[in-house]
Motif scaffolding. Sequence first.
Motif, PDB file in Angstrom:
ATOM      1  N   ASN A  12       0.818  -1.214   0.000  1.00 43.47           N
ATOM      2  CA  ASN A  12       0.000   0.000   0.000  1.00 43.47           C
ATOM      3  C   ASN A  12       0.849   1.261   0.000  1.00 43.47           C
ATOM      4  O   ASN A  12       0.473   2.276  -0.602  1.00 43.47           O
ATOM      5  N   MET A  13       1.995   1.218   0.659  1.00 45.97           N
ATOM      6  CA  MET A  13       2.890   2.373   0.622  1.00 45.97           C
ATOM      7  C   MET A  13       3.433   2.579  -0.782  1.00 45.97           C
ATOM      8  O   MET A  13       3.527   3.715  -1.269  1.00 45.97           O
ATOM      9  N   ALA A  14       3.778   1.474  -1.456  1.00 47.47           N
ATOM     10  CA  ALA A  14       4.238   1.581  -2.842  1.00 47.47           C
ATOM     11  C   ALA A  14       3.137   2.162  -3.722  1.00 47.47           C
ATOM     12  O   ALA A  14       3.394   3.005  -4.597  1.00 47.47           O
ATOM     13  N   ARG A  15       1.910   1.730  -3.496  1.00 46.23           N
ATOM     14  CA  ARG A  15       0.779   2.264  -4.265  1.00 46.23           C
ATOM     15  C   ARG A  15       0.636   3.776  -4.058  1.00 46.23           C
ATOM     16  O   ARG A  15       0.409   4.532  -5.003  1.00 46.23           O
ATOM     17  N   ARG A  16       0.727   4.196  -2.820  1.00 42.04           N
ATOM     18  CA  ARG A  16       0.561   5.623  -2.518  1.00 42.04           C
ATOM     19  C   ARG A  16       1.641   6.458  -3.199  1.00 42.04           C
ATOM     20  O   ARG A  16       1.373   7.541  -3.707  1.00 42.04           O
TER      21      ARG A  16
ATOM     22  N   GLY B 237       9.845   5.076  11.425  1.00 42.60           N
ATOM     23  CA  GLY B 237       8.712   4.470  12.098  1.00 42.60           C
ATOM     24  C   GLY B 237       7.456   4.814  11.323  1.00 42.60           C
ATOM     25  O   GLY B 237       7.207   5.981  11.035  1.00 42.60           O
ATOM     26  N   VAL B 238       6.690   3.796  10.981  1.00 40.95           N
ATOM     27  CA  VAL B 238       5.490   3.986  10.141  1.00 40.95           C
ATOM     28  C   VAL B 238       4.267   3.516  10.897  1.00 40.95           C
ATOM     29  O   VAL B 238       4.204   2.379  11.361  1.00 40.95           O
ATOM     30  N   SER B 239       3.265   4.378  11.021  1.00 41.53           N
ATOM     31  CA  SER B 239       2.004   4.028  11.654  1.00 41.53           C
ATOM     32  C   SER B 239       0.867   4.307  10.678  1.00 41.53           C
ATOM     33  O   SER B 239       0.942   5.245   9.895  1.00 41.53           O
ATOM     34  N   GLY B 240      -0.149   3.496  10.744  1.00 37.18           N
ATOM     35  CA  GLY B 240      -1.278   3.699   9.841  1.00 37.18           C
ATOM     36  C   GLY B 240      -1.949   2.411   9.444  1.00 37.18           C
ATOM     37  O   GLY B 240      -3.118   2.401   9.053  1.00 37.18           O
TER      38      GLY B 240
ATOM     39  N   TRP C 236      -5.117   1.183   6.912  1.00 38.02           N
ATOM     40  CA  TRP C 236      -5.851   2.368   6.470  1.00 38.02           C
ATOM     41  C   TRP C 236      -4.947   3.415   5.834  1.00 38.02           C
ATOM     42  O   TRP C 236      -5.421   4.470   5.398  1.00 38.02           O
ATOM     43  N   GLY C 237      -3.651   3.158   5.793  1.00 38.15           N
ATOM     44  CA  GLY C 237      -2.713   4.172   5.334  1.00 38.15           C
ATOM     45  C   GLY C 237      -2.856   4.556   3.875  1.00 38.15           C
ATOM     46  O   GLY C 237      -2.578   5.698   3.498  1.00 38.15           O
ATOM     47  N   LEU C 238      -3.256   3.617   3.034  1.00 39.90           N
ATOM     48  CA  LEU C 238      -3.371   3.923   1.604  1.00 39.90           C
ATOM     49  C   LEU C 238      -4.344   5.080   1.384  1.00 39.90           C
ATOM     50  O   LEU C 238      -4.064   6.002   0.620  1.00 39.90           O
TER      51      LEU C 238
END
Length: 301
Positions: free
Chosen positions: A14-18, A119-122, A125-127
């Motif tokens: 999802n991070m790559a998608r964003r 540090g990554v939070s989400g 739901w992050g996308l």
Amino acid sequence: MEIAFIGLGRMGGNMARRLMRSGFRVVGYDHNPTAAQALAAEGLVAAASLSELVGQLSAPRTVWLMLPAGEITEATLNTLSTLLAPGDLLIDGGNAYYKDSQRRAAALAEKGIQFADVGVSGGVWGLENGYGLMYGSPEAVEGRLEPLMKALAPAPDKGWLRAGPVGAGHFTKMVHNGIEYGMMQALAEGLNLIHHKRDLNVDLAALTEAWRYGTVIRSWLLDLTAQYLASDQSLERIAPVVEDSGEGRWTVLEAIELGVPIPVITQSLYTRFESQDPEDYDERLLAIMRKMFGGHAVTKL
């Protein structure tokens, strides 16, 4: 801009998608080829190996890891250290122990490779909503990290921070997760108390929905809890087992080393340990002790 992503599971994917939606060229690799191929249909450049991934990038390269803490991250970083060149930047966005990140940064610096810990939070739901990001890095690479933070965060000017030098990203995320443990525990205990007050017959779904507005305890955790309770209040099909990711343990260990009391976070971690113990041997011992000194009855299975 371009970046390589290693680890294309749910969060990494999802991070790559964003990033792709923000105009980044993203090269991706995952040990499971299916994960990379699924994203290839959305524009990701899928690589079949780490060497192929590095070869798809122009220098100076930026490579972001989203892998589980421990052995797999260590092995991947060791391999990449032989494939990358001075001036390249490695970013670890997994939940690594901050002391490991400091050690890895020092080893990579000997080869001229920069390192940042994020540090990554989400979660899932992050996308749609963006990710909360806290990173540690040398000041020299802030300019390279800033466009990534702005693209991944909820807004370009909100939800991200250079927390300090290398180690600060994973350290602050570690404490963030410890706080999360305590907040979850408080909500669970309070709702459990209300659940056991049978004569009042409080509708927990309606209550948590009402609490979402105007109350001091309104939060995203409460939002998600209310959302689930709206469909299932009995929880009869949910096993009473709560895993811990390891960050709560690291937070408690750090508090011990610094001599800083964190009783709520510590107790919430112990509650998770208790839920993971199928034997309940300590409770069985307590029952026997009570029988032996007081003659109290023991409930047998």
